[in-house]
Design an enzyme around this catalytic site. Sequence first.
Site, PDB file in Angstrom:
ATOM      1  N   TYR A 145      24.801  47.641  29.804  1.00 12.36           N
ATOM      2  CA  TYR A 145      24.113  46.632  30.615  1.00 12.36           C
ATOM      3  C   TYR A 145      23.074  47.299  31.525  1.00 12.36           C
ATOM      4  CZ  TYR A 145      23.453  42.935  34.101  1.00 12.36           C
ATOM      5  OH  TYR A 145      22.914  41.998  34.945  1.00 12.36           O
ATOM      6  N   ASN A 174      25.920  42.757  43.788  1.00 12.55           N
ATOM      7  CA  ASN A 174      26.748  41.702  43.182  1.00 12.55           C
ATOM      8  C   ASN A 174      26.423  40.381  43.853  1.00 12.55           C
ATOM      9  OD1 ASN A 174      27.833  43.932  41.969  1.00 12.55           O
ATOM     10  ND2 ASN A 174      29.960  43.356  42.313  1.00 12.55           N
ATOM     11  N   GLY A 205      41.981  48.967  42.513  1.00 14.71           N
ATOM     12  CA  GLY A 205      41.766  48.124  43.691  1.00 14.71           C
ATOM     13  C   GLY A 205      40.923  48.751  44.772  1.00 14.71           C
ATOM     14  N   THR A 206      40.599  50.042  44.628  1.00 10.70           N
ATOM     15  CA  THR A 206      39.801  50.704  45.664  1.00 10.70           C
ATOM     16  C   THR A 206      38.300  50.655  45.368  1.00 10.70           C
ATOM     17  OG1 THR A 206      39.904  52.901  44.619  1.00 10.70           O
ATOM     18  CG2 THR A 206      41.716  52.301  46.115  1.00 10.70           C
ATOM     19  N   GLN A 207      37.914  50.055  44.238  1.00  8.94           N
ATOM     20  CA  GLN A 207      36.485  49.912  43.949  1.00  8.94           C
ATOM     21  C   GLN A 207      35.836  49.191  45.138  1.00  8.94           C
ATOM     22  OE1 GLN A 207      39.143  48.799  42.003  1.00  8.94           O
ATOM     23  NE2 GLN A 207      38.364  48.267  39.977  1.00  8.94           N
ATOM     24  N   ASP A 280      32.110  50.590  34.603  1.00 13.59           N
ATOM     25  CA  ASP A 280      32.221  49.997  35.936  1.00 13.59           C
ATOM     26  C   ASP A 280      31.815  51.020  36.984  1.00 13.59           C
ATOM     27  OD1 ASP A 280      32.916  48.379  38.105  1.00 13.59           O
ATOM     28  OD2 ASP A 280      35.040  48.942  38.025  1.00 13.59           O
TER      29      ASP A 280
END
Length: 317
Positions: A145, A174, A205-207, A280
């Site tokens: 992407y 985002n 979960g720390t992103q 990601d």
Amino acid sequence: MRILVTGGAGFIGSHLVDRLMELGNEVRVLDNLSAGSVDNLRKWMDSERFEFIHGDMREPKVVDEAVEDVEAVFHLAANPEVRIGAQSPELLYETNVLITYNLLNALKDSNVEYLVFTSSSTVYGDAEVIPTPEDYGPLEPISIYGGAKLGAEALISGYAHTFEFRALIFRLANIIGERANHGVIYDFINKLRRNPEELEILGDGTQRKSYLHVSDTVEGMLHVFEHFRKEDKTVDFYNLGNEDWITVREIAEIVSEEMGLHPKFLFTGGIDGGRGWKGDVKFMRLSIEKAKKTGWKPRLNSYEAVRRTVRELLATV
């Protein structure tokens, strides 16, 4: 102005169309409705200043006809799903690079003065400088992407300099808000509706990333566009994002709180050090100093944008 908005029935595109119409412009929308909906544009359908074309930009003739008699093109049409790249790189090429190529070929033989393109923070890849400025380099996308967006940027720059139209490129953080039909908040809401007891969270979960509400996005785009028109640059780049950032876990906590739930969080653990999926970008925050110098700044920070978006989606989805 007479303006064409590609992807104008989609999430960001329809909010942009709303604002352009409110400001009195003549607006034409080109959309194949693969990700958008005519319901997002329903209130403008009977206006003499509005035109909707249901067409696919992979067909050059459709694009050639769409750019006739317009002064500016806001090019938002794209496949917005970053994760699809690993499964279908050819689709991301067609719906990001090929359609941009077809648009540029149409523009070189038209009277269009301005092209505004929505690119992405993903072009920076895993940036070593955070917040990341527009002149950061070398640009090394880590997803198909991001590579497709960077490829489209390069084509736009080449065509603008060669065929003498002006191009403004936005690298977006985002973007979230009402009408969103993908992304982490949308996914969390749907998962919790299916199972209020547990919430699967991709990665560790720390992103941590920056989130910008769509209302601030549209205002930023139009404000910077007016600034760009007064300058003499052929091509220019602007980041649009927020000055803070928020973790995926914190987003999950806000969604759970707004839904009145207390689910058990199940982290998948992710890949490559806790990423949600291949490609990601784990940490993303853009420098918006350049945009701020034009007089724009977001009204909502990342936390406020997330909470408002949760409420908007719960009310409509």
